[in-house]
Design a protein around this motif. Structure first.
Motif, PDB file in Angstrom:
ATOM      1  N   MET A   1       4.045 -31.033   0.660  1.00 12.35           N
ATOM      2  CA  MET A   1       4.420 -32.500   0.968  1.00 12.35           C
ATOM      3  C   MET A   1       3.069 -32.519   1.907  1.00 12.35           C
ATOM      4  SD  MET A   1       7.411 -34.354   2.773  1.00 12.35           S
ATOM      5  CE  MET A   1       7.126 -33.653   4.425  1.00 12.35           C
ATOM      6  N   ASP A   2       2.240 -33.616   1.760  1.00 15.99           N
ATOM      7  CA  ASP A   2       1.196 -33.962   2.738  1.00 15.99           C
ATOM      8  C   ASP A   2       1.726 -34.991   3.824  1.00 15.99           C
ATOM      9  OD1 ASP A   2      -0.525 -32.465   1.514  1.00 15.99           O
ATOM     10  OD2 ASP A   2      -1.483 -34.167   0.309  1.00 15.99           O
ATOM     11  N   VAL A   3       1.070 -34.983   5.005  1.00 17.67           N
ATOM     12  CA  VAL A   3       1.473 -35.724   5.935  1.00 17.67           C
ATOM     13  C   VAL A   3       0.823 -37.272   6.055  1.00 17.67           C
ATOM     14  CG1 VAL A   3       1.393 -35.664   8.682  1.00 17.67           C
ATOM     15  CG2 VAL A   3       1.623 -33.544   7.244  1.00 17.67           C
ATOM     16  N   ALA A   4       1.414 -38.231   6.457  1.00 23.12           N
ATOM     17  CA  ALA A   4       0.918 -39.465   6.278  1.00 23.12           C
ATOM     18  C   ALA A   4      -0.312 -39.673   7.227  1.00 23.12           C
ATOM     19  CB  ALA A   4       1.933 -40.561   6.596  1.00 23.12           C
ATOM     20  N   GLU A   5      -1.488 -40.160   6.628  1.00 14.65           N
ATOM     21  CA  GLU A   5      -2.520 -40.315   7.368  1.00 14.65           C
ATOM     22  C   GLU A   5      -3.213 -41.900   6.767  1.00 14.65           C
ATOM     23  OE1 GLU A   5      -5.512 -38.085   4.467  1.00 14.65           O
ATOM     24  OE2 GLU A   5      -4.494 -37.044   5.933  1.00 14.65           O
ATOM     25  N   PRO A   6      -4.117 -42.635   7.799  1.00 14.84           N
ATOM     26  CA  PRO A   6      -4.331 -44.037   7.559  1.00 14.84           C
ATOM     27  C   PRO A   6      -5.307 -43.809   6.344  1.00 14.84           C
ATOM     28  CG  PRO A   6      -5.282 -42.994   9.393  1.00 14.84           C
ATOM     29  CD  PRO A   6      -4.380 -42.120   9.121  1.00 14.84           C
ATOM     30  N   ASP A   7      -5.108 -45.088   5.516  1.00 11.67           N
ATOM     31  CA  ASP A   7      -6.052 -45.241   4.366  1.00 11.67           C
ATOM     32  C   ASP A   7      -7.655 -45.526   5.141  1.00 11.67           C
ATOM     33  OD1 ASP A   7      -4.374 -45.080   2.563  1.00 11.67           O
ATOM     34  OD2 ASP A   7      -3.752 -47.124   2.447  1.00 11.67           O
ATOM     35  N   LEU A   8      -8.552 -45.357   4.469  1.00 10.41           N
ATOM     36  CA  LEU A   8     -10.000 -45.451   4.909  1.00 10.41           C
ATOM     37  C   LEU A   8     -10.203 -47.174   5.727  1.00 10.41           C
ATOM     38  CD1 LEU A   8     -12.970 -44.443   5.112  1.00 10.41           C
ATOM     39  CD2 LEU A   8     -13.290 -45.744   2.635  1.00 10.41           C
ATOM     40  N   GLN A  39      -6.343 -23.356   9.138  1.00 10.38           N
ATOM     41  CA  GLN A  39      -4.678 -23.332   9.437  1.00 10.38           C
ATOM     42  C   GLN A  39      -4.764 -24.000  10.749  1.00 10.38           C
ATOM     43  OE1 GLN A  39      -2.464 -19.740   8.536  1.00 10.38           O
ATOM     44  NE2 GLN A  39      -0.739 -20.560   9.106  1.00 10.38           N
ATOM     45  N   CYS A  40      -3.563 -24.703  10.995  1.00  4.18           N
ATOM     46  CA  CYS A  40      -3.582 -25.450  12.251  1.00  4.18           C
ATOM     47  C   CYS A  40      -3.454 -24.169  13.400  1.00  4.18           C
ATOM     48  CB  CYS A  40      -2.052 -26.191  12.250  1.00  4.18           C
ATOM     49  SG  CYS A  40      -2.133 -27.747  11.233  1.00  4.18           S
ATOM     50  N   GLY A  41      -2.820 -23.384  13.319  1.00  3.35           N
ATOM     51  CA  GLY A  41      -2.597 -22.289  14.232  1.00  3.35           C
ATOM     52  C   GLY A  41      -3.807 -21.417  14.735  1.00  3.35           C
ATOM     53  N   SER A  42      -4.721 -21.380  13.711  1.00  2.00           N
ATOM     54  CA  SER A  42      -5.779 -20.440  13.731  1.00  2.00           C
ATOM     55  C   SER A  42      -7.143 -20.635  14.595  1.00  2.00           C
ATOM     56  CB  SER A  42      -6.500 -20.457  12.184  1.00  2.00           C
ATOM     57  OG  SER A  42      -7.237 -21.569  11.914  1.00  2.00           O
ATOM     58  N   THR A  67      -4.511 -33.584   6.606  1.00  2.00           N
ATOM     59  CA  THR A  67      -3.414 -32.323   6.837  1.00  2.00           C
ATOM     60  C   THR A  67      -2.640 -32.251   5.541  1.00  2.00           C
ATOM     61  OG1 THR A  67      -3.251 -32.848   9.197  1.00  2.00           O
ATOM     62  CG2 THR A  67      -1.502 -31.532   8.018  1.00  2.00           C
ATOM     63  N   ARG A  68      -2.780 -31.040   5.046  1.00  2.00           N
ATOM     64  CA  ARG A  68      -1.743 -30.957   3.679  1.00  2.00           C
ATOM     65  C   ARG A  68      -0.805 -29.584   4.142  1.00  2.00           C
ATOM     66  NH1 ARG A  68      -3.086 -26.349   0.548  1.00  2.00           N
ATOM     67  NH2 ARG A  68      -5.034 -25.172   1.098  1.00  2.00           N
ATOM     68  N   SER A  69       0.245 -29.583   3.483  1.00  2.00           N
ATOM     69  CA  SER A  69       1.307 -28.647   3.586  1.00  2.00           C
ATOM     70  C   SER A  69       1.160 -27.482   2.531  1.00  2.00           C
ATOM     71  CB  SER A  69       2.539 -29.044   3.927  1.00  2.00           C
ATOM     72  OG  SER A  69       2.721 -30.034   5.118  1.00  2.00           O
ATOM     73  N   GLU A  70       1.421 -26.293   2.693  1.00  2.00           N
ATOM     74  CA  GLU A  70       1.580 -25.395   1.778  1.00  2.00           C
ATOM     75  C   GLU A  70       2.715 -24.489   2.413  1.00  2.00           C
ATOM     76  OE1 GLU A  70      -1.110 -21.922   0.096  1.00  2.00           O
ATOM     77  OE2 GLU A  70      -2.065 -23.713  -0.338  1.00  2.00           O
ATOM     78  N   GLY A  71       4.026 -24.705   1.655  1.00  2.13           N
ATOM     79  CA  GLY A  71       5.181 -23.895   2.103  1.00  2.13           C
ATOM     80  C   GLY A  71       5.323 -24.223   3.637  1.00  2.13           C
ATOM     81  N   THR A  72       5.352 -23.508   4.644  1.00  2.73           N
ATOM     82  CA  THR A  72       5.740 -23.573   6.068  1.00  2.73           C
ATOM     83  C   THR A  72       4.455 -23.927   6.766  1.00  2.73           C
ATOM     84  OG1 THR A  72       5.683 -21.271   6.456  1.00  2.73           O
ATOM     85  CG2 THR A  72       7.863 -22.455   6.145  1.00  2.73           C
ATOM     86  N   ARG A  73       3.202 -23.779   6.161  1.00  2.63           N
ATOM     87  CA  ARG A  73       1.826 -23.585   6.889  1.00  2.63           C
ATOM     88  C   ARG A  73       1.178 -25.004   6.568  1.00  2.63           C
ATOM     89  NH1 ARG A  73       1.290 -18.201   4.625  1.00  2.63           N
ATOM     90  NH2 ARG A  73       1.496 -16.754   6.294  1.00  2.63           N
ATOM     91  N   ARG A  74       0.471 -25.513   7.482  1.00  2.00           N
ATOM     92  CA  ARG A  74      -0.221 -26.770   7.408  1.00  2.00           C
ATOM     93  C   ARG A  74      -1.680 -26.490   7.518  1.00  2.00           C
ATOM     94  NH1 ARG A  74       2.937 -31.584  10.381  1.00  2.00           N
ATOM     95  NH2 ARG A  74       4.731 -31.631   9.189  1.00  2.00           N
ATOM     96  N   TYR A  75      -2.555 -27.203   6.839  1.00  2.00           N
ATOM     97  CA  TYR A  75      -4.044 -26.603   6.566  1.00  2.00           C
ATOM     98  C   TYR A  75      -4.652 -28.071   6.955  1.00  2.00           C
ATOM     99  CZ  TYR A  75      -2.819 -22.440   4.656  1.00  2.00           C
ATOM    100  OH  TYR A  75      -2.610 -21.361   4.198  1.00  2.00           O
ATOM    101  N   VAL A  76      -5.833 -28.036   7.957  1.00  2.00           N
ATOM    102  CA  VAL A  76      -6.354 -29.334   8.296  1.00  2.00           C
ATOM    103  C   VAL A  76      -7.720 -29.329   7.962  1.00  2.00           C
ATOM    104  CG1 VAL A  76      -7.174 -30.732  10.360  1.00  2.00           C
ATOM    105  CG2 VAL A  76      -4.790 -29.350  10.462  1.00  2.00           C
TER     106      VAL A  76
END
Length: 101
Positions: A1-8, A39-42, A67-76
């Motif tokens: 599930m991706d996190v909400a972000e504003p449209d362009l 990854q957010c925590g990296s 931001t995209r989610s992959e399992g419990t990880r978030r990538y930015v």
């Protein structure tokens, strides 16, 4: 599930500049521009986990990052193409400026 972000079209220059007016968030911007998706925590930002999460949230809500989610990880990643389309040259100017450590 991706996190909400504003449209362009919803990304505003005042909100964008306010989000990028913080040295920690500018360091995040530089890291994402140099390294691509992370990854957010990296990133070692020298702040607590809660503060780091806050900075990533501010950047996402301002339309700077995706931001995209992959399992419990978030990538930015940087929304470079969107920002270059909306505000041509702005990212290049910000990335050319020195960053405080």
């Amino acid at each position: 599930m991706d996190v909400a972000e504003p449209d362009l079209g919803e990304i505003s220059l005042p909100t964008l500049m306010q989000a990028l007016g913080d040295p920690v968030r500018l360091r995040i911007l530089h890291a994402l521009a140099a390294d691509g998706e992370r990854q957010c925590g990296s990133l070692d930002l020298g702040v607590t986990k809660a503060t780091r999460s806050h900075h990533f949230k501010v950047l996402r809500e301002a339309g700077v990052t995706h931001t995209r989610s992959e399992g419990t990880r978030r990538y930015v990643s940087l929304r470079r193409d969107d920002l270059d389309e909306r505000f041509p040259g702005l990212l290049d100017a910000l990335l050319a400026a020195p960053v405080a450590r």
